[in-house]
Enzyme design. Structure first.
Site, PDB file in Angstrom:
ATOM      1  N   VAL A  42      42.292  41.769  36.007  1.00 12.58           N
ATOM      2  CA  VAL A  42      42.635  41.360  37.373  1.00 12.58           C
ATOM      3  C   VAL A  42      43.219  42.531  38.157  1.00 12.58           C
ATOM      4  CG1 VAL A  42      43.883  39.692  38.780  1.00 12.58           C
ATOM      5  CG2 VAL A  42      43.145  39.067  36.471  1.00 12.58           C
ATOM      6  N   SER A  43      42.644  42.805  39.319  1.00 11.44           N
ATOM      7  CA  SER A  43      43.035  43.957  40.131  1.00 11.44           C
ATOM      8  C   SER A  43      43.626  43.513  41.468  1.00 11.44           C
ATOM      9  CB  SER A  43      41.809  44.840  40.389  1.00 11.44           C
ATOM     10  OG  SER A  43      42.121  45.875  41.301  1.00 11.44           O
TER      11      SER A  43
END
Length: 561
Positions: free
Chosen positions: A158-159
């Protein structure tokens, strides 16, 4: 990893085991426990959950799509968008603080940054506490009344770079693989929502999103669930190598921070040059190759016998109970789907053993109590993007965690059973560590100067708010000592003070603030002469008045230990 992890592979990343990092870390944790104990009071807990959008994306969506459709179809998004807030209030229902869990990597501030920064989680905590405490946090030795903690969840893939990934200097999309190789030595890097201004602006936006949503959930008292019931915890040192072997080196990096040139994500075969180096250092056994397939073994850390283990074999796992809320702690960075699977498995086990029901809330918290790289699903592992390549214990790592937490639930449900006392001994390799950081000598001021003297002062003129271009930077340079001498726990290296009376000044900013900078450097390293620059990036919201900048530090005299 900060220089405080005792395994060889992680020590290499930070030039070793660094006592100047470890001591303040231990002291800070200990002091936090003491402060909490000294301020024990009766109160209540409540839990709120809600969706937070425009704050995270999946940085390896190709890997996520390899998960079975029957699992993916149960979820609206390919990342977890829910935020969970655990609130603390006293008997008068006054707010004491909260813990927020939300899945998003702390990589908004990119790897060109050279200043200490708490990234988006740190900014979220800073902003939430400022909203609740105002400037009161600077009084009483910088101790704050309301504490806001922004914890991590299953953020492995997850960015916070929500605009996607592009080749630097272009608008060409890329994904970090050889198939989208960027031209002219540019790199494939993620873009945050404020990238056109700076990575710090992106960091502010992502942190602000989390802070505002957490405060909304904290204040949504009608929607919160009261947390009450029995308390409990179970802890275990678990030898994961009894399930699979340890080996890993990921050189490709991510689109949030590319690593070595020539290495790409989604690689299932080694390079000619690296294969030669790998075999010289430690040639992997055939069994090891089969165990890790389809991952190419770039460095066989699981079978190297130099100094001490290169990666952890004994992992620290925990399960906490707060009534019908359970929090589990893992040392690995779990991807979205692997976290979902483990969370659901734990809930099923709790129900099976009579500890939970359909309303039970299970919270994923990690990485915690150490670091053991990543954990993907079996399907994601096959793709060998960054997360799969960084899963050190092989393709069945997630199943090993699932089985381990089934045991933890059993141990919590059956505390007197002999099976509930099974735990390994955590080894101590701290005396076997190395430190390759540059040695530093004693501090000396320049001739005719003393520590703390001003080398370059700010302008003595008055500034007109209407004529300034914001943000406007005010700075001063001081004769300094090496900041490694004293990390200034519960203190600050700098102050911004406002004059409130003839000889009275009030601290309005410290090095904790987002609009201040503390920059230290040697002027003449061989002589131990250094200087510190204090910056204040002011904006149009600053009230008119008289202000001054201050520097605080400690020097190290000759022959001092």
């Amino acid at each position: 990893m900060g220089g405080y992890l005792q395994y060889t592979f992680y020590e290499f990343a930070t030039l070793g085991w660094i006592e100047e990092t470890v001591r303040p870390l231990v002291q800070g944790i200990t002091q936090a426990i003491v402060n909490a104990h000294d301020n024990i009071q009766n109160g209540s807990l409540a839990l709120s959950q809600g969706e937070l959008l425009n704050t995270n994306i999946n940085r390896s969506p190709q890997s996520y799509l390899l998960n079975p459709i029957e699992k993916r179809s149960r979820y609206k998004y390919d990342v977890d968008k829910n935020m969970t807030v655990l609130s603390f209030r006293n008997e008068n229902y006054d707010g004491l603080g909260f813990i927020s869990w939300f899945a998003v990597h702390g990589v908004s501030v990119n790897n060109t940054n050279r200043l200490v920064n708490g990234d988006n989680k740190g900014y979220a905590a800073y902003l939430a506490e400022k909203m609740m405490n105002g400037n009161n946090g600077y009084r009483n030795n910088f101790k704050q009344r309301f504490i806001a903690a922004f914890a991590q969840s299953n953020e492995g893939d997850v960015s916070p770079n929500t605009l996607g990934t592009y080749c630097t200097g272009t608008d060409t999309p890329c994904d970090g693989t050889r198939d989208t190789k960027c031209p002219n030595n540019s790199q494939c890097v993620g873009r945050g929502p404020g990238w056109k201004i700076s990575d710090l602006e992106s960091n502010r936006i992502i942190g602000q999103n989390q802070a505002f949503r957490a405060m909304e959930l904290y204040n949504a008292r009608k929607a919160e669930v009261k947390v009450e019931g029995p308390l409990g915890y179970i802890h275990r040192y678990w030898n994961i190598t009894k399930s699979s072997l340890v080996q890993w080196l990921n050189t490709a990096g991510t689109t949030d921070g590319p690593a070595l040139n020539g290495f790409y994500q989604n690689t299932t075969s080694g390079t000619f040059g690296w294969n030669i180096i790998k075999d010289i250092v430690q040639k992997p056994s055939e069994w090891q190759k089969k165990c890790q397939a389809p991952k190419p073994i770039l460095l066989d850390t699981g079978e190297i016998e130099i100094k001490h283990p290169w990666q952890p074999e004994i992992l620290d796992i925990q399960l906490f109970r707060l009534g019908n809320v359970f929090i589990y702690a893992v040392p690995s960075e779990f991807t979205t789907m692997s976290g979902r699977i483990l969370r659901e498995s734990i809930k099923d086990s709790l129900i099976e053993h009579g500890l939970g029901n359909n309303d039970t809330i299970v919270i994923h918290s990690g990485p915690a109590n150490g670091y053991a790289s990543y954990c993907t699903t079996f399907e994601e592992y096959q793709h060998q993007r960054y997360e799969g390549a960084s899963t050190p214990y092989g393709p069945y790592t997630l199943q090993a965690y699932v089985d381990a937490f089934k045991d933890l639930v059993y141990m919590m449900a059956n505390p007197n059973n002999s099976r509930s006392n099974v735990s390994e001994t955590l080894p101590d390799y701290t005396k076997k560590g190395f430190n390759f950081t540059p040695r530093y000598r004693s501090d000396q001021p320049p001739f005719f100067k003393k520590f703390g003297d001003v080398i370059k002062d700010i302008s003595a003129t008055y500034y007109s708010k209407s004529l300034l271009t914001y943000p406007y930077v005010i700075s001063a340079v001081f004769v300094a000592g090496n900041p490694r001498n004293d990390p200034m726990l519960e203190g600050t290296f700098l102050t911004v003070e406002k004059k409130i009376a003839n000889d009275q000044w009030e601290i309005i900013r410290t090095d904790n603030d987002y609009d201040t900078r503390f920059i230290w450097k040697y002027k003449y390293q061989l002589l131990g002469i250094s200087e510190a620059t204090v910056e204040w990036h002011i904006n149009q919201d600053i009230e008119p008045g008289i202000y001054r900048l201050g520097y605080r530090g400690n020097s190290r005299s000759s022959f001092q230990e």
